[in-house]
Structures are given as structure tokens and as C-alpha cells.
Enzyme design. Structure first.
Site, PDB file in Angstrom:
ATOM      1  N   MET A   1       0.791  -1.041  -0.086  1.00 40.00           N
ATOM      2  CA  MET A   1       0.098  -0.092  -0.091  1.00 40.00           C
ATOM      3  C   MET A   1       0.918   1.315   0.012  1.00 40.00           C
ATOM      4  O   MET A   1       0.457   2.276   0.483  1.00 40.00           O
ATOM      5  CB  MET A   1      -0.886   0.038   1.179  1.00 40.00           C
ATOM      6  CG  MET A   1      -1.866  -1.130   1.327  1.00 40.00           C
ATOM      7  SD  MET A   1      -3.551  -0.992   2.082  1.00 40.00           S
ATOM      8  CE  MET A   1      -3.020  -0.500   3.743  1.00 40.00           C
TER       9      MET A   1
ATOM     10  N   LEU B   1       6.657   3.257   1.669  1.00 39.02           N
ATOM     11  CA  LEU B   1       7.575   1.893   1.774  1.00 39.02           C
ATOM     12  C   LEU B   1       8.560   2.123   2.598  1.00 39.02           C
ATOM     13  O   LEU B   1       9.110   3.290   2.833  1.00 39.02           O
ATOM     14  CB  LEU B   1       8.122   1.653   0.358  1.00 39.02           C
ATOM     15  CG  LEU B   1       7.249   1.398  -0.788  1.00 39.02           C
ATOM     16  CD1 LEU B   1       7.773   1.230  -2.063  1.00 39.02           C
ATOM     17  CD2 LEU B   1       6.189   0.231  -0.519  1.00 39.02           C
TER      18      LEU B   1
ATOM     19  N   HIS C   1       9.541  -3.463   3.352  1.00 30.83           N
ATOM     20  CA  HIS C   1       9.402  -3.812   1.785  1.00 30.83           C
ATOM     21  C   HIS C   1      10.373  -3.895   1.066  1.00 30.83           C
ATOM     22  O   HIS C   1      10.453  -4.598   0.112  1.00 30.83           O
ATOM     23  CB  HIS C   1       8.372  -2.376   1.279  1.00 30.83           C
ATOM     24  CG  HIS C   1       6.974  -2.022   1.883  1.00 30.83           C
ATOM     25  ND1 HIS C   1       6.963  -0.873   2.862  1.00 30.83           N
ATOM     26  CD2 HIS C   1       6.090  -2.650   2.066  1.00 30.83           C
ATOM     27  CE1 HIS C   1       5.915  -0.993   3.298  1.00 30.83           C
ATOM     28  NE2 HIS C   1       5.106  -1.951   2.887  1.00 30.83           N
TER      29      HIS C   1
ATOM     30  N   GLN D   1     -10.231  -2.336   2.237  1.00 20.96           N
ATOM     31  CA  GLN D   1      -9.785  -3.359   3.570  1.00 20.96           C
ATOM     32  C   GLN D   1      -9.768  -2.332   4.852  1.00 20.96           C
ATOM     33  O   GLN D   1      -9.311  -2.764   5.633  1.00 20.96           O
ATOM     34  CB  GLN D   1      -8.337  -3.712   3.189  1.00 20.96           C
ATOM     35  CG  GLN D   1      -7.339  -2.990   2.975  1.00 20.96           C
ATOM     36  CD  GLN D   1      -6.123  -3.512   2.587  1.00 20.96           C
ATOM     37  OE1 GLN D   1      -6.027  -4.064   1.473  1.00 20.96           O
ATOM     38  NE2 GLN D   1      -4.979  -3.705   3.718  1.00 20.96           N
TER      39      GLN D   1
ATOM     40  N   ASP E   1       2.549  -9.506   9.043  1.00 19.15           N
ATOM     41  CA  ASP E   1       1.047  -9.560   8.959  1.00 19.15           C
ATOM     42  C   ASP E   1       0.888 -10.984   8.815  1.00 19.15           C
ATOM     43  O   ASP E   1       0.324 -11.656   7.907  1.00 19.15           O
ATOM     44  CB  ASP E   1       0.685  -8.778   7.671  1.00 19.15           C
ATOM     45  CG  ASP E   1       0.581  -7.438   7.883  1.00 19.15           C
ATOM     46  OD1 ASP E   1       0.259  -6.495   8.610  1.00 19.15           O
ATOM     47  OD2 ASP E   1       1.607  -6.756   7.067  1.00 19.15           O
TER      48      ASP E   1
ATOM     49  N   GLN F   1      -2.489 -12.372   7.810  1.00 13.08           N
ATOM     50  CA  GLN F   1      -2.831 -11.695   6.360  1.00 13.08           C
ATOM     51  C   GLN F   1      -1.953 -12.920   5.405  1.00 13.08           C
ATOM     52  O   GLN F   1      -2.652 -13.292   4.614  1.00 13.08           O
ATOM     53  CB  GLN F   1      -2.424 -10.565   5.827  1.00 13.08           C
ATOM     54  CG  GLN F   1      -2.025 -10.009   4.671  1.00 13.08           C
ATOM     55  CD  GLN F   1      -1.735  -8.492   4.210  1.00 13.08           C
ATOM     56  OE1 GLN F   1      -2.631  -7.819   4.499  1.00 13.08           O
ATOM     57  NE2 GLN F   1      -0.580  -8.406   3.953  1.00 13.08           N
TER      58      GLN F   1
ATOM     59  N   SER G   1       6.847  -0.829  10.310  1.00 12.95           N
ATOM     60  CA  SER G   1       5.364  -0.424   9.852  1.00 12.95           C
ATOM     61  C   SER G   1       5.428   0.930   9.508  1.00 12.95           C
ATOM     62  O   SER G   1       5.771   1.810   9.732  1.00 12.95           O
ATOM     63  CB  SER G   1       4.572  -0.562  10.838  1.00 12.95           C
ATOM     64  OG  SER G   1       2.978  -0.183  10.671  1.00 12.95           O
ATOM     65  N   SER G   2       4.370   1.004   8.272  1.00 14.01           N
ATOM     66  CA  SER G   2       4.262   2.274   7.628  1.00 14.01           C
ATOM     67  C   SER G   2       3.492   2.985   8.625  1.00 14.01           C
ATOM     68  O   SER G   2       3.412   4.525   8.562  1.00 14.01           O
ATOM     69  CB  SER G   2       3.322   2.106   6.349  1.00 14.01           C
ATOM     70  OG  SER G   2       3.772   1.174   5.558  1.00 14.01           O
TER      71      SER G   2
HETATM   72  O1  PAF Z   1      -0.242  -5.567   3.623  1.00 16.83           O
HETATM   73  C1  PAF Z   1      -0.672  -4.535   2.742  1.00 16.83           C
HETATM   74  O2  PAF Z   1      -0.018  -3.661   2.543  1.00 16.83           O
HETATM   75  C2  PAF Z   1      -1.961  -4.836   2.336  1.00 16.83           C
HETATM   76  O3  PAF Z   1      -2.908  -5.486   3.030  1.00 16.83           O
HETATM   77  C3  PAF Z   1      -1.757  -5.580   0.898  1.00 16.83           C
HETATM   78  C4  PAF Z   1      -1.602  -7.075   0.942  1.00 16.83           C
HETATM   79  C5  PAF Z   1      -0.853  -4.782  -0.274  1.00 16.83           C
HETATM   80  C6  PAF Z   1      -3.321  -5.559   0.156  1.00 16.83           C
HETATM   81  O4  PAF Z   1      -3.817  -4.397  -0.245  1.00 16.83           O
END
Ligand code: PAF
Length: 279
Positions: A30, A33, A37, A61, A150, A153, A185-186
Site C-alpha cells: 500500500m 515503503l 518492503h 480493507q 502480517d 494476512q 510499519s508504515s
Molecule cells: O499488507 C498490505 O500492505 C496490504 O494489506 C496488501 C497485501 C498490499 C493488500 O492491500
């Protein structure tokens, strides 16, 4: 490096790379960065000949009370970071490009998305699973790289890839931390100086829980030990701090390894999550 905003250009560029015999590695993000990332990009570069990053703040989301409007959007800096990290293609689509009129599909992954984040962020994983399924459909990578920070996720993405027969290998990469232990984390940029000073207490709490587990304590005792440790940082308000099974994410109240300590807590207005795998 190329920056594109449409699905057509993405597909054309990737098709050209494939025709040169290159495998495709994909890092969905998202934006905003950070070094975490970049480490995913490096993992992709180590294995794949063509590396694609998506930058898309996915509105579906975020819950109505969440930080969609404030979520940091730093495209220029992100592009520079990607360039320096050796990314080949960035896809930065608009909301309209991803969700045109008539869009009607939701991907719901039962089981692993319930509980933990799923309990405190209703609808969140439907949004994540749907956009990730779309992105995997657009990019069609050989491998998709995702951070272990995450944790839930990652489990959701692994499950949907298997269930939808997507020919992608989902690669989980280690969480990057600041020297004091705070997971990158962002959202860390939301923390005030005072909050930032307290923030590493979350990781210290997970470590205290891990120590209890390694000493033969039960999952329940480990979680209690971690909560006790976190109480030393009074600005934290815990949503959950539990020991779970690494595969199913079901509660793991008994003794025995492996197990994962998972936590989410507010520090002021900022919601932080973290986890620690205990092997
Ligand atoms: O982890 C993230 O940045 C987001 O949840 C993702 C996987 C890019 C989906 O929008």
C-alpha cells in the site's frame, strides 16, 4: 524501471518480460515503503528475473473508523525506493481502475480470517483477500512475497492461493525491526516521540511470552506473561495478545511448540500489530 497506472500496461509489460524468459516476483504493497518492503523486493530479486511492486491503498480493507484518509501516500519517495532497490515495474492503479462500476465480487476466506485481526477489524480480510486475488490475477506472478509481520494476512493469502488454484508460490519473509525491536510499519510514523519511546514494549512483551513457552509454560501462561510485561508500558491498550497455532491460527492454550504469540494494541491513536514465532 517503469511506473504504470493501468492493468493493460501492466499485463503488456509483464508479457514482454515473460517472452524474454524471465520469472516474475511480486510484492503487493500500500506504499509508504520502508526497509521492510525493500527486504521483500530483495527476496524477490534473489529468485526472480522480473520484479513487480504494486502500490495501492485499498479502500475496501479499511473500516469506517479506520485511517484510510490519513494513510500515508508517498508515491514519489516510493518510486525512488523501488528504483534504488532494483524493481522493474510499479503498478500504481487508481481506485476506479481496480473497482470500476459494476464491480461485485468479494473473496471471503473462512477460518483463518476469523478471530484476531478478523475480530477487531470486521470486513478487513474480505478487502485484503479480494484485492490480493485481483492483483494476483493481474500480475500472474511465479512468486508473491509478503512479510511475516502480517502473520494472519499471510495465512489468508496462502489459503486463497490454494483454494483458487492460483499458480503462485507465496513466500513469507522475516519481519524487519528497528534496533530497539519495534517492527517496521508504515503506521510507525503516526507515533509521537513519547509513544515511539514506549513502542518497543510490545516486542519485549512477545519475547517474555516466548521465554515462558520455551521454558515449558503453556500458551495461556505465555500470553499472561506477555500481558504482564506490557503492563509496564501504560499507554498501550491491548486488543488481543494470544498464543496460537502457526498453521490454523486457532488458540494454542496448552504447552508445546511450535506456537506463535500474536498481538494488536493501540498506542495512543496508533494501532500496532506484531508477532513472534516460537519454534
Ligand atoms: O499488507 C498490505 O500492505 C496490504 O494489506 C496488501 C497485501 C498490499 C493488500 O492491500
Amino acid at each position: 524501471m517503469q511506473l504504470v497506472h493501468t492493468i493493460v500496461e501492466t499485463r503488456d509489460t509483464i508479457a514482454a518480460a515473460r517472452s524474454r524468459g524471465l520469472s516474475v516476483g511480486f510484492v503487493p504493497t500500500m506504499g509508504a515503503l520502508h526497509a521492510g518492503h525493500v527486504s521483500l523486493v530483495e527476496a524477490a530479486r534473489a529468485r526472480d528475473g522480473f520484479v513487480v511492486v504494486s502500490i495501492f491503498v485499498n479502500p475496501t480493507q479499511f473500516g469506517p473508523q479506520e485511517d484510510l484518509a490519513q494513510y500515508p501516500r508517498t508515491l514519489e519517495a516510493d518510486v525512488e525506493r523501488c528504483e534504488a532497490a532494483g524493481v522493474d515495474l510499479i503498478l500504481a492503479p487508481s481506485v476506479q481502475e481496480m473497482y470500476p462500476e459494476g464491480f461485485a465480487t468479494t473473496v471471503h476466506v473462512a477460518g483463518v480470517m476469523e478471530g484476531l485481526e478478523g475480530e477487531f477489524r470486521p470486513g478487513h480480510f474480505d478487502g485484503v483477500a479480494t484485492v490480493v486475488a485481483k492483483l494476483l490475477g493481474i500480475v500472474q506472478p511465479d512468486r508473491a512475497y509478503s512479510g511475516l509481520k502480517d502473520y494472519q494476512q499471510l495465512a489468508v493469502v496462502r489459503r486463497l492461493a490454494v483454494d483458487l488454484n492460483l499458480p503462485v508460490e507465496v513466500v513469507g519473509c522475516p519481519t524487519l525491526r528497528e534496533p530497539d525491536g519495534l517492527a517496521l510499519s508504515s503506521r510507525n510514523r503516526y507515533l509521537s516521540a513519547e509513544e515511539r519511546a514506549q513502542a518497543p514494549a510490545l516486542y519485549r512483551a512477545l519475547q517474555a511470552g516466548a521465554e515462558a513457552l520455551r521454558g515449558g509454560g503453556s500458551g495461556q501462561e505465555a500470553a499472561a506473561r506477555a500481558k504482564e510485561s506490557l503492563a509496564s508500558a501504560p499507554r498501550f491498550r491491548v486488543q488481543y495478545l494470544e498464543t496460537v497455532d502457526p498453521e490454523t491460527l486457532a488458540p494454542h492454550p496448552q504447552a508445546g511448540l511450535p506456537a506463535v504469540l500474536v498481538a494488536a494494541a493501540h498506542l495512543g491513536e496508533t494501532r500496532l500489530i506484531d508477532n513472534l514465532i516460537v519454534e
